[in-house]
Design an enzyme around this catalytic site. Structure first.
Site, mmCIF file in Angstrom:
data_model
loop_
_atom_site.group_PDB
_atom_site.id
_atom_site.type_symbol
_atom_site.label_atom_id
_atom_site.label_comp_id
_atom_site.label_asym_id
_atom_site.label_seq_id
_atom_site.Cartn_x
_atom_site.Cartn_y
_atom_site.Cartn_z
ATOM 1 N N TRP A 150 1.066 -1.277 -0.071
ATOM 2 C CA TRP A 150 0.002 0.052 0.023
ATOM 3 C C TRP A 150 0.761 1.181 -0.034
ATOM 4 O O TRP A 150 0.659 2.308 -0.774
ATOM 5 C CB TRP A 150 -0.950 0.027 1.252
ATOM 6 C CG TRP A 150 -2.067 -1.082 1.116
ATOM 7 C CD1 TRP A 150 -2.157 -2.164 1.994
ATOM 8 C CD2 TRP A 150 -2.929 -1.351 -0.061
ATOM 9 N NE1 TRP A 150 -3.127 -2.794 1.700
ATOM 10 C CE2 TRP A 150 -3.726 -2.458 0.468
ATOM 11 C CE3 TRP A 150 -3.261 -0.599 -1.285
ATOM 12 C CZ2 TRP A 150 -4.692 -3.018 -0.339
ATOM 13 C CZ3 TRP A 150 -4.407 -1.192 -1.939
ATOM 14 C CH2 TRP A 150 -4.785 -2.319 -1.535
ATOM 15 N N ASP A 209 -1.438 6.808 6.202
ATOM 16 C CA ASP A 209 -2.519 5.882 5.886
ATOM 17 C C ASP A 209 -2.709 5.084 7.168
ATOM 18 O O ASP A 209 -1.816 4.272 7.344
ATOM 19 C CB ASP A 209 -2.205 5.186 4.720
ATOM 20 C CG ASP A 209 -3.078 3.985 4.117
ATOM 21 O OD1 ASP A 209 -4.204 3.878 4.896
ATOM 22 O OD2 ASP A 209 -2.981 3.489 3.335
ATOM 23 N N LYS A 254 -12.026 -1.351 6.686
ATOM 24 C CA LYS A 254 -11.202 -2.348 7.537
ATOM 25 C C LYS A 254 -11.758 -2.294 9.125
ATOM 26 O O LYS A 254 -12.087 -3.307 9.323
ATOM 27 C CB LYS A 254 -9.753 -1.899 7.449
ATOM 28 C CG LYS A 254 -9.056 -1.900 6.137
ATOM 29 C CD LYS A 254 -8.984 -2.981 5.248
ATOM 30 C CE LYS A 254 -8.804 -2.899 3.855
ATOM 31 N NZ LYS A 254 -7.610 -2.224 3.482
HETATM 32 C C1 LIG Z 1 -7.105 -1.598 1.994
HETATM 33 C C2 LIG Z 1 -6.049 -0.772 2.193
HETATM 34 C C3 LIG Z 1 -5.917 0.153 1.367
HETATM 35 C C4 LIG Z 1 -6.820 0.301 -0.054
HETATM 36 O O1 LIG Z 1 -8.042 0.658 0.202
HETATM 37 P P1 LIG Z 1 -9.205 1.113 -0.764
HETATM 38 O O2 LIG Z 1 -10.351 1.756 -0.057
HETATM 39 O O3 LIG Z 1 -9.419 -0.388 -1.673
HETATM 40 O O4 LIG Z 1 -8.548 1.845 -1.911
HETATM 41 C C5 LIG Z 1 -4.923 1.014 1.382
HETATM 42 N N1 LIG Z 1 -4.146 1.246 2.457
HETATM 43 C C6 LIG Z 1 -4.339 0.091 3.379
HETATM 44 C C7 LIG Z 1 -3.351 0.447 4.407
HETATM 45 C C8 LIG Z 1 -5.133 -0.766 3.006
HETATM 46 O O5 LIG Z 1 -5.291 -1.599 4.007
#
Ligand SMILES: *Cc1c(COP(=O)(O)O)cnc(C)c1O
Length: 360
Positions: free
Chosen positions: A101, A171, A195
């Site tokens: 990511w 993030d 998540k």
């Molecule tokens: C799942 C995830 C993403 C991507 O998320 P989307 O909403 O599908 O774009 C980005 N960063 C992390 C840390 C993730 O777990």
């Protein structure tokens, strides 16, 4: 058929209380005679929903007044572009690459300016967090970027990098609200909610006000400007109303649980149970450095692919679902987010113990 223990990495388990409440309110939300899905985003009822959600999130994270809370769309992945478009005033940013990511965010940022990878753990398949105490941070860097919890690999930053005074962007998709955090240490905190908070379709960004300006990269679409969303209280266009409503319910659930200190204790207890078992097991082992272990995502392997597949299959039959590791790394992964009860982890460990006896 009852509910299973769902160890999915995302979209993921939600608190049962929240789902039940939403079911009760499905046809007639608080006497409005309609579902939240059917109501105007400009209605009084929805106004209250979004304002309450924001206030509850502010309470949970103790978000200072000089930070804006934005409810956005496009998932975490759209933030990979929005961050450079809005923040790269000098067209320079430093990225710490601790997984796929972070790497994707870095690759996206390179489209908009000079993004530099200043540290990485790719050499050991992202199984650790690099030392970030003295990195070669660019004098002109507009920000330093991290992925705080690495969903796929199961690592987490236990101490934030020394950014040498530069703005930290994080993030937090897979650790959002799993424990308290000091918002003042960050310029931007963002994540997709699917998540650890709510249903897919909402991304939340918490941004220090001085970073939200008209000065964005030329050609930035209106919808990708933080300022337009900030100036319109996340109602510039139709927001993901139903998703925000469920997120709001989860915030209230978290407050009722006792807040993020209590969630941290619960999460530590759940993770310890699983990690302690992995450390003593003769069949299973964890795949990342102990000091960097995530509280939310726990990858593990037997070392034998056939046995891994057998485990995932039999676990599913026992009501323990979505334990297959990410398609790029194999093995197993148990995501044990806020809404996973202790009992679910106890059942998992019990099943692993029993599987080990049968397959030694
Ligand atoms: C799942 C995830 C993403 C991507 O998320 P989307 O909403 O599908 O774009 C980005 N960063 C992390 C840390 C993730 O777990």
């Amino acid at each position: 058929m009852g509910r299973v223990y769902n160890f999915s990495a995302g979209p993921a388990v939600l608190p049962e209380e929240v789902l039940k409440e939403a079911a009760e309110e499905m046809l007639d939300y608080k006497g409005t005679g309609m579902s939240v899905m059917e109501m105007s985003h400009r209605s009084k009822a929805f106004q209250t929903i979004i304002e309450t959600a924001e206030q509850d999130l502010r309470d949970l994270l103790h978000i200072p007044d000089n930070y804006k809370v934005l409810f956005l769309q496009g998932g975490a992945s759209l933030q990979f572009a929005m961050i450079p478009m809005n923040l790269m005033k000098h067209k320079k940013a430093d990225y710490i690459i601790t997984g796929q990511w972070a790497k994707k965010a870095y690759q996206e940022a390179k489209k908009y300016g000079e993004a530099k990878a200043i540290a990485s753990s790719e050499d050991k398949t992202y199984s650790y967090i690099p030392d970030c105490s003295d990195l070669p941070i660019d004098e002109d860097a507009d920000y330093v970027y991290i992925c705080e919890n690495n969903t796929i690999y199961g690592t987490k930053f236990k101490t934030l990098p020394n950014t040498k005074g530069k703005t930290l962007v994080a993030d937090v998709s897979s650790c959002f609200l799993s424990e308290p955090m000091d918002v003042t240490k960050y310029g931007v905190i963002y994540g997709g909610v699917q998540k650890n908070i709510g249903p897919a379709g909402v991304a939340i960004a918490i941004i220090r006000e001085d970073l939200i300006t008209e000065e964005v990269l030329p050609g930035t679409p209106t919808m990708l400007k933080y300022k337009i969303h900030a100036d319109n209280d996340s109602l510039y266009n139709t927001p993901p109303c139903y998703g925000i409503y469920i997120c709001g319910k989860v915030f209230q659930w978290l407050k009722n649980m006792g807040g993020l200190e209590v969630m941290r204790e619960r999460n530590e207890k759940k993770a310890k149970l699983l990690y302690d078992f992995l450390d003593e097991s003769e069949l299973f082992r964890g795949t990342v450095e102990k000091k960097d272990r995530s509280l939310m995502n726990v990858p593990f392997v037997t070392g034998n692919e056939e046995l891994d597949a057998k485990f995932v299959k039999e676990a599913k039959e026992a009501g323990l679902e979505n334990l297959k590791g990410h398609r790029t790394v194999g093995g197993m992964r148990a995501s044990i987010y806020n809404a996973m009860p202790l009992e679910g982890v106890e059942k998992l460990v019990e099943f692993m113990r029993e599987f080990e006896k049968r397959n030694k």
